[in-house]
Design a protein around this motif. Structure first.
Motif, PDB file in Angstrom:
ATOM      1  N   UNK A 764       0.842  -1.200   0.000  1.00 39.04           N
ATOM      2  CA  UNK A 764       0.000   0.000   0.000  1.00 39.04           C
ATOM      3  C   UNK A 764       0.882   1.256   0.000  1.00 39.04           C
ATOM      4  N   UNK A 765       1.842   1.263  -0.898  1.00 36.67           N
ATOM      5  CA  UNK A 765       2.821   2.355  -1.038  1.00 36.67           C
ATOM      6  C   UNK A 765       2.568   2.998  -2.400  1.00 36.67           C
ATOM      7  N   UNK A 766       1.755   4.068  -2.486  1.00 29.95           N
ATOM      8  CA  UNK A 766       1.226   4.511  -3.798  1.00 29.95           C
ATOM      9  C   UNK A 766       2.282   5.098  -4.743  1.00 29.95           C
ATOM     10  N   UNK A 767       3.252   5.825  -4.216  1.00 27.02           N
ATOM     11  CA  UNK A 767       4.166   6.543  -5.100  1.00 27.02           C
ATOM     12  C   UNK A 767       4.924   5.622  -6.059  1.00 27.02           C
ATOM     13  N   UNK A 768       5.526   4.528  -5.577  1.00 24.99           N
ATOM     14  CA  UNK A 768       6.256   3.666  -6.520  1.00 24.99           C
ATOM     15  C   UNK A 768       5.382   3.060  -7.610  1.00 24.99           C
ATOM     16  N   UNK A 769       4.056   3.003  -7.348  1.00 28.49           N
ATOM     17  CA  UNK A 769       3.170   2.422  -8.359  1.00 28.49           C
ATOM     18  C   UNK A 769       3.136   3.319  -9.591  1.00 28.49           C
ATOM     19  N   UNK A 770       2.848   4.618  -9.379  1.00 28.37           N
ATOM     20  CA  UNK A 770       2.764   5.474 -10.570  1.00 28.37           C
ATOM     21  C   UNK A 770       4.158   5.841 -11.100  1.00 28.37           C
ATOM     22  N   UNK A 771       5.168   5.805 -10.246  1.00 25.41           N
ATOM     23  CA  UNK A 771       6.535   5.984 -10.759  1.00 25.41           C
ATOM     24  C   UNK A 771       6.903   4.824 -11.688  1.00 25.41           C
ATOM     25  N   UNK A 796       0.137   6.540 -15.110  1.00 29.79           N
ATOM     26  CA  UNK A 796       1.077   7.363 -14.337  1.00 29.79           C
ATOM     27  C   UNK A 796       0.529   8.770 -14.146  1.00 29.79           C
ATOM     28  N   UNK A 797      -0.107   9.308 -15.190  1.00 28.97           N
ATOM     29  CA  UNK A 797      -0.708  10.644 -15.073  1.00 28.97           C
ATOM     30  C   UNK A 797      -1.814  10.650 -14.028  1.00 28.97           C
ATOM     31  N   UNK A 802      -3.768  11.928  -8.609  1.00 32.47           N
ATOM     32  CA  UNK A 802      -4.468  11.499  -7.396  1.00 32.47           C
ATOM     33  C   UNK A 802      -3.627  11.757  -6.155  1.00 32.47           C
ATOM     34  N   UNK A 803      -2.316  11.675  -6.297  1.00 27.22           N
ATOM     35  CA  UNK A 803      -1.419  11.888  -5.165  1.00 27.22           C
ATOM     36  C   UNK A 803      -1.081  13.368  -4.976  1.00 27.22           C
ATOM     37  N   UNK A 804      -1.590  14.227  -5.869  1.00 29.35           N
ATOM     38  CA  UNK A 804      -1.278  15.644  -5.785  1.00 29.35           C
ATOM     39  C   UNK A 804       0.159  15.961  -6.172  1.00 29.35           C
ATOM     40  N   UNK A 806       2.199  17.253  -8.745  1.00 29.22           N
ATOM     41  CA  UNK A 806       2.173  17.975 -10.010  1.00 29.22           C
ATOM     42  C   UNK A 806       3.400  17.687 -10.876  1.00 29.22           C
ATOM     43  N   UNK A 807       4.625  17.648 -10.313  1.00 29.42           N
ATOM     44  CA  UNK A 807       5.777  17.319 -11.163  1.00 29.42           C
ATOM     45  C   UNK A 807       5.667  15.918 -11.772  1.00 29.42           C
ATOM     46  N   UNK A 808       5.128  14.959 -11.006  1.00 26.94           N
ATOM     47  CA  UNK A 808       4.936  13.622 -11.553  1.00 26.94           C
ATOM     48  C   UNK A 808       3.956  13.631 -12.707  1.00 26.94           C
ATOM     49  N   UNK A 809       2.884  14.415 -12.557  1.00 27.55           N
ATOM     50  CA  UNK A 809       1.909  14.531 -13.644  1.00 27.55           C
ATOM     51  C   UNK A 809       2.554  15.158 -14.882  1.00 27.55           C
ATOM     52  N   UNK A 810       3.342  16.206 -14.667  1.00 31.72           N
ATOM     53  CA  UNK A 810       4.002  16.879 -15.790  1.00 31.72           C
ATOM     54  C   UNK A 810       4.972  15.944 -16.497  1.00 31.72           C
ATOM     55  N   UNK A 811       5.683  15.140 -15.715  1.00 32.89           N
ATOM     56  CA  UNK A 811       6.631  14.190 -16.307  1.00 32.89           C
ATOM     57  C   UNK A 811       5.910  13.194 -17.191  1.00 32.89           C
TER      58      UNK A 811
END
Length: 980
Positions: A764-771, A796-797, A802-804, A806-811
């Motif tokens: 249940x570690x969300x960041x590595x999922x979308x990374x 990934x977008x 969902x995690x807020x 913004x840099x990840x979304x832009x990437x």
């Protein structure tokens, strides 16, 4: 350089009025005039033509007829004479009557030489030739750079008339002569890799200029690109035959033959050049000890052997003996005495052979080459190439190399000069019987007389003379080891209330000391036990705990974290340890252990510390590194949620005034930070290490630290796989994904990313999922699986949003742009990249804004909007350079090359492609192959078909080795050439 030094500018009469002194003029570009710092109007084109003609007359008077002919030639207007008078009158009002004078029916401009850029350029060129003749090659290069820097585009730009046209041709020829001379000096200085880019552009602009072709062949050959060098000759021969019906000049043909023979002398400057090209004269020997004692026979024996290097052989002497026997002290003393025999310098390196991580020869050679004046860009990657360049650089020079604390003969063989006139002095714990031709010396302990003499010199004759027997007891207890004697004597010298007998009594207890005074390292350990036993409890604790950390040294702030103490208290402890010789002051605010002392400190920690305390100390260090690295990451990437997902830290981390200071910390601490992460094996430290690698991920893409980052990530990954903690393992695999992506190992990257996502979902570690989705999208894109890539990037977008983050979304949006671009949806690709740029711009995310501009520049290139593309890519390049992202810098040069090629600016395309090759790129061999494809296309368009073929053959080999789909593209490029 031409013996005429180009255009002649004789001495002019110097007018004295103040309205003339402040005048300045330029003709090496647009014809312009200034008074002080203010530009002056130069009038119509014909008026500028008159001004140029007068400036180029060197202060001599030009008649009206000469000026009419200069401006209009054979077809002057009816009122030409009146026009000349009008132009002269207007110039006189602008400049002053003292500057533009009328005499003998004509006109003249009288100014000081330094007021005309052409005169200044001429003087610099003359001085450069004098410096070159005197052997001052660096100074000559600098002077020529200044001279060439005075040009501002085409000389006499937009000035009409036959006189201006003839002068333009003359000045352009002179500039090319200066460029050739400076490039020749660049090659003599070993800057061949840097010269290739400039020479590629120049040969494209001046295809029939054979001297430039000759220099390009030599630069390519010295860069290890023999096939391309020979291809340049083939292209030149064909071009000259087609255009002029002649063969290449003899010098070019001779160079081709020497390249075919792999002439050894061709790989380096000529003997004459090598003798005068002393770019650097290193003097790296450590200071010899003022109280050096005894060893007379060894000094005489070794000095005699080193002196033979002046003859026809390379002298190699190897000193062997147990730790603490004084090998380094003796070697440094002998090296200093032998300095007159080695006037070209002395190199020194501690090879750390006694430690767990001995210095790698490839890294040592890099340091040596830099010390010898070789620019970083000219230093090759492989051990064999560096070793060859090292020997070439030393050829004709007399340099002493002191290789201290070697592990074995294999470590030092690549570091031996291998040329007459040079010598190597080696110290090691082992006898190097397998080092061919070496003079071997076994260094034993001191004689009792020498040991007592050394002790007396440190402590003082008065104190020792009063207790001679006790002094003999002390040196005997030290096993007559010089290092042990020096530490014991230093303790006594620092304590004026002690007597020699007090020290002797302390050493008399042999319950532990005798066990320690055994053969090998135990003797050294006994010596350190003496110093350690004299420490105060808090000093001893600091000594033990600080020795636990890996890394070449340690900063004061990191040491404070290890000890859990305030800075001032930590500094007092460290300085006390420096005074006892148990710690070295590497630089202000930095400290290091000798490798043997570090081993001893760790043995003390194992013996004297509870396991939980050693674990806590190393955890505090990792905690400090993580807290500070996360702060650096947050400053560089505002709005990025990574800093919110790393584990909580106890230490607050360092604070920085600006991004530059934060970046300086990250790169200066890279070795220590990554070494600390490598030490983590389980539990809390492993979780900290995993997050530290996340926060320090810039090091993976920097180029300079990429390999160290990869080693650390692999070590942490191995530990994480056995930890049984899905969160830790998932995050570790995310770091390894990044490592494989940077290196272009896409299959391995995809495997790691897939596992990372699965583990992160379990934890249940969300960041590595979308990374991981973002990474897998990049991987699928590079492997041509566009539909799959698009699906990953859409997830990934959504996950970033969902995690807020913004840099990840832009990437993810910028990466989606690349997918759309490859599937023909160019307008949508541009729109997605623009969304990414807008997000980064809004949150002030400077580094990844560069990545977004890069993506937008690639899309605009494909849309044919080349000016806009170059604007975006140039801004990205500037930011990558500022952020020290060397690999991204090279990759952006590649994209700029593609933009120029698409715009049919093939010479500029070739130049930037060469810069990409010289720097390196994200994506490893695959991207290098694509750069070579673009370079080949540009060269082919420039008529250099053979060199293009050489580039494409190398690209084909790289793509076939990786199974890349681009291999077919290269085969299609090569097919017409093969048929021909």
């Amino acid at each position: 350089m031409d013996r005429d030094h180009g255009p002649r500018v004789p001495e002019q009469r110097v007018p004295t009025p103040s309205d003339v002194i402040d005048l300045r003029f330029s003709v090496l570009g647009p014809v312009r005039a200034w008074r002080g710092g203010d530009p002056l109007p130069s009038g119509s084109p014909q008026q500028r033509a008159l001004l140029a003609a007068l400036l180029l007359r060197d202060g001599r008077t030009a008649t009206a007829a000469e000026l009419i002919d200069a401006i209009w030639g054979d077809d002057p207007p009816l009122q030409a004479l009146a026009a000349i008078r009008t132009y002269a009158s207007r110039l006189r009002k602008v400049l002053s009557a003292n500057a533009l004078v009328s005499e003998s029916g004509g006109y003249a401009i009288r100014i000081r030489r330094e007021c005309l850029d052409l005169a200044v350029a001429h003087e610099l060129a003359v001085d450069a030739e004098k410096a070159r003749a005197a052997g001052e090659r660096n100074q000559a290069r600098a002077l020529l750079d200044k001279s060439l820097g005075l040009w501002d585009g085409e000389a006499l730009a937009n000035v009409p008339g036959p006189y201006a046209e003839s002068q333009r041709v003359r000045l352009d020829e002179w500039r090319l002569q200066l460029l050739e001379t400076r490039l020749d000096l660049d090659l003599e200085a070993g800057c061949h890799a840097q010269a290739v880019s400039e020479l590629t552009a120049l040969t494209a602009a001046h295809p029939l200029r054979e001297r430039l072709r000759e220099l390009l062949m030599l630069a390519l050959y010295r860069s290890g690109r023999q096939a391309e060098a020979l291809a340049v000759y083939a292209d030149t021969r064909r071009l000259l035959a087609e255009e002029l019906g002649v063969d290449p000049r003899a010098e070019l043909s001779q160079l081709q033959q020497r390249i075919l023979r792999a002439d050894a002398e061709l790989a380096q400057p000529s003997n004459e050049q090598a003798q005068v090209l002393h770019i650097a004269q290193p003097a790296q020997l450590p200071a010899t000890v003022p109280d050096f004692t005894g060893r007379v026979a060894f000094v005489r024996e070794l000095g005699g052997k080193l002196a033979t290097a002046e003859g026809s052989i390379m002298a190699v002497s190897a000193l062997a003996g147990i730790g603490g026997v004084g090998k380094t002290t003796l070697a440094v003393h002998v090296a200093h005495e032998a300095r007159p025999h080695f006037p070209d310098g002395q190199l020194y390196i501690d090879l750390q052979g006694a430690g767990s991580r001995a210095a790698e020869p490839v890294a040592v050679l890099g340091a040596f080459l830099r010390a010898l004046g070789v620019p970083d860009a000219s230093i090759p990657d492989s051990l064999a190439e560096r070793s060859g360049l090292y020997r070439s650089t030393l050829a004709g020079r007399r340099v002493l190399v002191l290789l201290d604390n070697a592990r074995d003969a294999a470590q030092i063989r690549p570091l031996l000069p291998g040329t007459a006139g040079c010598a190597a002095l080696v110290t090691s714990r082992v006898r190097m019987v397998d080092l061919a031709g070496a003079h071997l010396v076994d260094l034993d302990v001191m004689s009792p007389e020498e040991a007592l003499q050394l002790f007396t010199r440190i402590v003082g004759a008065e104190r020792v003379g009063a207790e001679r027997e006790s002094a003999l007891d002390v040196v005997a207890a030290c096993g007559f080891l010089p290092l042990a004697i020096r530490i014991a004597a230093s303790r006594l010298a620092a304590r004026r209330t002690w007597t020699v007998s007090v020290l002797a009594d302390k050493l008399a207890d042999g319950r532990r000391r005798l066990d320690e005074l055994q053969a090998g390292d135990l003797a050294v350990k006994a010596t350190f036990e003496l110093g350690y036993g004299q420490l105060e409890p808090n000093q001893a604790r600091a000594f033990r705990l600080l020795g636990l950390a890996d890394g070449p040294d340690m900063s004061l702030t990191a040491a404070a974290a290890v000890l859990g103490l305030p800075l001032h208290e930590t500094e007092d402890l460290l300085e006390a340890l420096v005074d006892t010789s148990l710690l070295e002051s590497a630089a202000p605010g930095r400290y290091r252990y000798h490798d043997l002392v570090r081993l001893y400190a760790r043995s003390c920690a194992e013996r004297d510390e509870r396991p939980e305390e050693t674990e806590a100390a190393l955890s505090r260090l990792l905690d400090f590194y993580l807290a500070t690295a996360a702060r650096v990451y947050g400053m560089e990437r505002p709005g990025d949620r990574l800093v919110d997902h790393v584990g909580p830290t106890v230490h607050g981390g360092l604070t920085f005034d600006d991004q530059r200071e934060a970046q300086d910390w990250l790169y200066s601490e890279a070795n220590c930070l990554l070494a600390s992460a490598r030490q983590a094996t389980d539990g809390q430290r492993l979780r900290l290490a995993v997050d530290l690698l996340w926060a320090a991920q810039d090091l993976a893409e920097s180029g300079a630290n990429s390999k160290l980052y990869e080693i650390a990530a692999a070590s942490v990954g191995d530990a994480a796989r056995t930890s049984g903690d899905p969160r830790t393992e998932g995050r570790a695999r995310t770091s390894m994904t990044n490592v494989h992506l940077v290196a272009g190992r896409y299959e391995h990257a995809d495997e790691e990313a897939k596992e990372a996502a699965a583990l992160a979902q379990v934890a249940d570690d969300p960041a590595p999922v979308y990374w991981s989705d973002n990474d897998r999208g990049i991987i699928a894109f590079n492997q041509g699986r566009y539909a799959e890539a698009e699906e990953h990037l859409r997830r990934a977008t959504e996950g970033s949003r969902a995690d807020g983050n913004l840099p990840g979304e832009a990437s993810a949006l910028c990466n989606l742009s690349r997918i759309h671009l490859s599937t023909g949806r160019v307008a949508q690709a541009i729109a997605l990249a623009e969304q990414g740029v807008a997000i980064y711009d809004r949150i002030g995310h400077t580094l990844r804004l560069a990545n977004a501009r890069y993506a937008l520049g690639v899309a605009l290139t494909q849309a044919g909007r080349h000016s806009e593309a170059l604007e975006q890519l140039t801004e990205a390049l500037d930011r990558f350079e500022t952020s020290r992202q060397r690999l991204w810098e090279g990759t952006t040069h590649f994209r700029i090359a593609q933009a120029h090629y698409s715009a049919r600016r093939t010479a500029r395309a070739a130049q930037h492609a060469e810069q990409a090759l010289a720097i390196g790129c994200i994506g490893g061999d695959r991207t290098r192959a694509n750069v070579l494809i673009t370079l080949g296309r540009a060269l082919s368009s420039l008529g250099q078909a053979d060199r293009a073929r050489a580039c494409w053959l190398e690209a084909l080999a790289l793509h076939e080795a990786s199974g890349a789909v681009e291999a077919q593209e290269v085969r299609e490029l090569l097919e017409p050439l093969s048929a021909a």
